[in-house]
Design an enzyme around this catalytic site. Sequence first.
Site, short mmCIF file in Angstrom:
data_model
loop_
_atom_site.label_atom_id
_atom_site.label_comp_id
_atom_site.label_asym_id
_atom_site.label_seq_id
_atom_site.Cartn_x
_atom_site.Cartn_y
_atom_site.Cartn_z
N ASP A 188 47.38 60.35 -68.70
CA ASP A 188 46.87 60.09 -67.36
C ASP A 188 47.99 59.77 -66.36
OD1 ASP A 188 44.32 60.53 -68.24
OD2 ASP A 188 43.77 58.42 -68.42
N ARG A 242 32.12 63.20 -67.35
CA ARG A 242 32.00 63.35 -68.80
C ARG A 242 31.73 62.02 -69.49
NH1 ARG A 242 34.14 67.57 -71.06
NH2 ARG A 242 34.49 66.28 -72.87
N ARG A 260 37.73 69.67 -74.21
CA ARG A 260 37.15 68.34 -74.38
C ARG A 260 35.79 68.31 -75.10
NH1 ARG A 260 38.15 64.87 -69.05
NH2 ARG A 260 38.14 63.17 -70.57
N PRO A 261 35.78 68.75 -76.37
CA PRO A 261 34.52 68.69 -77.13
C PRO A 261 34.16 67.24 -77.47
CG PRO A 261 36.33 69.33 -78.56
CD PRO A 261 36.91 69.24 -77.17
N ILE A 262 32.92 67.04 -77.96
CA ILE A 262 32.53 65.69 -78.41
C ILE A 262 32.11 65.72 -79.89
CG2 ILE A 262 31.93 64.77 -76.13
CD1 ILE A 262 28.94 65.23 -76.98
N ASP A 263 32.66 66.70 -80.61
CA ASP A 263 32.30 66.85 -82.02
C ASP A 263 32.59 65.59 -82.84
OD1 ASP A 263 35.01 67.60 -81.36
OD2 ASP A 263 35.27 68.24 -83.43
N LEU A 264 33.64 64.86 -82.50
CA LEU A 264 33.98 63.68 -83.30
C LEU A 264 33.00 62.54 -83.05
CD1 LEU A 264 37.86 63.84 -82.84
CD2 LEU A 264 36.48 64.77 -84.70
N ILE A 274 48.09 65.94 -75.32
CA ILE A 274 46.69 65.50 -75.50
C ILE A 274 45.70 66.56 -75.02
CG2 ILE A 274 45.01 63.66 -75.03
CD1 ILE A 274 47.43 62.58 -76.53
N CYS A 282 36.41 71.10 -68.81
CA CYS A 282 36.69 70.63 -67.45
C CYS A 282 38.09 71.08 -67.06
CB CYS A 282 36.52 69.13 -67.33
SG CYS A 282 37.84 68.22 -68.10
N LYS A 317 39.03 51.62 -64.33
CA LYS A 317 37.85 52.51 -64.37
C LYS A 317 37.45 52.81 -65.82
CE LYS A 317 38.68 57.02 -64.08
NZ LYS A 317 38.26 57.93 -65.12
N ASN A 318 38.44 53.12 -66.65
CA ASN A 318 38.10 53.56 -68.01
C ASN A 318 37.69 52.41 -68.94
OD1 ASN A 318 38.45 56.15 -67.21
ND2 ASN A 318 40.45 56.44 -68.19
N ARG A 369 37.04 59.47 -57.35
CA ARG A 369 36.37 59.13 -58.61
C ARG A 369 37.04 57.94 -59.30
NH1 ARG A 369 35.42 63.99 -62.58
NH2 ARG A 369 34.79 62.16 -63.75
N1 EPU Z 1 38.67 65.46 -78.79
C1 EPU Z 1 38.07 66.30 -79.70
N2 EPU Z 1 36.82 65.98 -80.12
C2 EPU Z 1 36.15 64.88 -79.70
C3 EPU Z 1 36.78 64.02 -78.78
C4 EPU Z 1 38.05 64.34 -78.35
O1 EPU Z 1 38.64 67.31 -80.09
O2 EPU Z 1 35.02 64.66 -80.15
C5 EPU Z 1 40.02 65.79 -78.30
C6 EPU Z 1 40.06 66.04 -76.79
O3 EPU Z 1 39.70 67.36 -76.45
C7 EPU Z 1 41.49 65.70 -76.45
C8 EPU Z 1 41.81 64.55 -77.42
O4 EPU Z 1 40.85 64.66 -78.47
O5 EPU Z 1 42.32 66.80 -76.75
C9 EPU Z 1 41.75 63.17 -76.82
O6 EPU Z 1 40.53 63.03 -76.09
P1 EPU Z 1 39.79 61.64 -75.89
O7 EPU Z 1 38.45 61.73 -76.54
O8 EPU Z 1 40.68 60.53 -76.30
O9 EPU Z 1 39.58 61.61 -74.32
P2 EPU Z 1 38.33 61.00 -73.58
O10 EPU Z 1 37.85 59.84 -74.33
O11 EPU Z 1 37.38 62.08 -73.21
C10 EPU Z 1 39.66 59.24 -72.18
C11 EPU Z 1 39.84 58.92 -70.72
C12 EPU Z 1 40.67 60.00 -70.06
C13 EPU Z 1 42.01 60.06 -70.77
C14 EPU Z 1 41.82 60.30 -72.27
C15 EPU Z 1 43.10 60.28 -73.07
C16 EPU Z 1 37.81 57.72 -70.23
C17 EPU Z 1 36.51 57.67 -69.52
N3 EPU Z 1 38.53 58.84 -70.10
O12 EPU Z 1 39.01 60.50 -72.21
O13 EPU Z 1 40.85 59.60 -68.71
O14 EPU Z 1 42.80 61.11 -70.24
O15 EPU Z 1 40.94 59.30 -72.80
O16 EPU Z 1 43.76 59.08 -72.90
O17 EPU Z 1 38.21 56.74 -70.86
C18 EPU Z 1 41.26 59.91 -66.43
O18 EPU Z 1 41.01 58.71 -66.27
O19 EPU Z 1 41.78 60.62 -65.53
C19 EPU Z 1 40.96 60.53 -67.72
C20 EPU Z 1 40.84 61.84 -67.87
#
Ligand code: EPU
Length: 417
Positions: free
Chosen positions: A305, A93, A122-126, A327, A117, A22-23, A397
């Site tokens: 996960d 997301r 889970r911010p997207i600031d980066l 994480i 969530c 899925k991812n 999902r």
């Molecule tokens: N983070 C920030 N700022 C950002 C982005 C991330 O602070 O801009 C933090 C997050 O809050 C978290 C950490 O960095 O604490 C890692 O987050 P990441 O961005 O890697 O997670 P993601 O990309 O939102 C993906 C998977 C998740 C999986 C995580 C970690 C997808 C669609 N989702 O999420 O999958 O848990 O990586 O491996 O690829 C799932 O499939 O059940 C799932 C939640």
Amino acid sequence: MDKLKITGGARLNGPVRISGAKNSALPAMAACLLTEGELILENMPMVNDILTTRRLLRELGAEVEFDGGNTARLKATRIASHEAPYDLVKTMRASVLVLGPLLARFGKARVSLPGGCAIGARPIDLHIKGFEKLGATVNTEYGYVEAVANRLKGANIVFEKITVTGTENLMMAAALAEGQSTLVNAALEPEISDLADLLNKMGAKISGAGTSVITIEGVETLHGATHSIIPDRIETGTFLVAGAISESNLELTRCNPSHLSGVIEKLREAGAVIEEGADSMRVRGGNELRSADVITHEYPGFATDMQAQYMAMMTQAKGISLITESIFENRFMHASELMRMGANIRIDGSRAVVAGKSRLTGATVIASDLRASASLVLAALVAEGVTTVDRIYHLDRGYEKIEEKLRSFGAQIERLK
Ligand code: EPU
């Protein structure tokens, strides 16, 4: 809302075919926005997040067709909208993955801020900082992120923290930027390499994916391609735990054991018997399991996960195990439901202390997120009596035909509509 009714104690035996990841499939679908050409994606998992992404891409104006099997055809010759609305982003997301492609190809994107969530803030600031580095102007107001740019310009982007979708979003955007970009402290997950493979088939010039420094030589345009999605390592790991905690002999086919080395090592430490083939695995249960501590980590460490499923397994292991979630800050919602089934778990901040082996008994439990749902299903397989798992839309999902797969090797499981 659908529920699953599971009667525990069945002996599980047989083969199960692992679905596409899925991812990996989610960013691959978003990548169709980078080109006028057609993308043909094979080995797609037909799960609800994929259907949500189809809806989102269609709203943006792309053509997305599934063949009734596991192949999708996507084409975004032109688009009708630059906006990913709140009602879609709030349910998934990963919708944020359209930001990079829309910005890079059309110079404009508006995406609802996902918000927190069930597993963390889970911010997207980066992601946003990265787009700014590539020359975009990004504004956040009225609950939306709005990014505009003429042609993006290559840049050196250093991630303060490793982010999977952040790396994917920036890699897609940089693929169409002018000049060279480097992503430093990039995520190493196999899904990143899979996306880079797809983008390279589309004409991108990306090297280093799978390492912490990814180099992207921007190109003017990308073209269509055909790509097969890698096997789902988390579904694979979930079935490994299913085999390990029950009296079982399961054969997992069409998987990639090399994507799960951290998980396999830990499960073996806890007493699971796992044999690895080139693209298959066998797991045998029925042995006495022992406690083993784990700390979740970015790839190639033990995946967050898999944490919830591992917790279900540790309720059946002898001794005390310490599970540390590094994480996400709130990913223990399954613990209280497992406790309602008889597990002995104490949560202390980011650590869960699990004392086993517990006698689990069937109860009505509520799924809070995708992987939490999987852990409740696993616990139900070994619980005495009947467990009803409520709110399994979370499970739908991300797990393709889970009850069919479990039933095929002997689990007593039924969906209540
Ligand atoms: N983070 C920030 N700022 C950002 C982005 C991330 O602070 O801009 C933090 C997050 O809050 C978290 C950490 O960095 O604490 C890692 O987050 P990441 O961005 O890697 O997670 P993601 O990309 O939102 C993906 C998977 C998740 C999986 C995580 C970690 C997808 C669609 N989702 O999420 O999958 O848990 O990586 O491996 O690829 C799932 O499939 O059940 C799932 C939640």
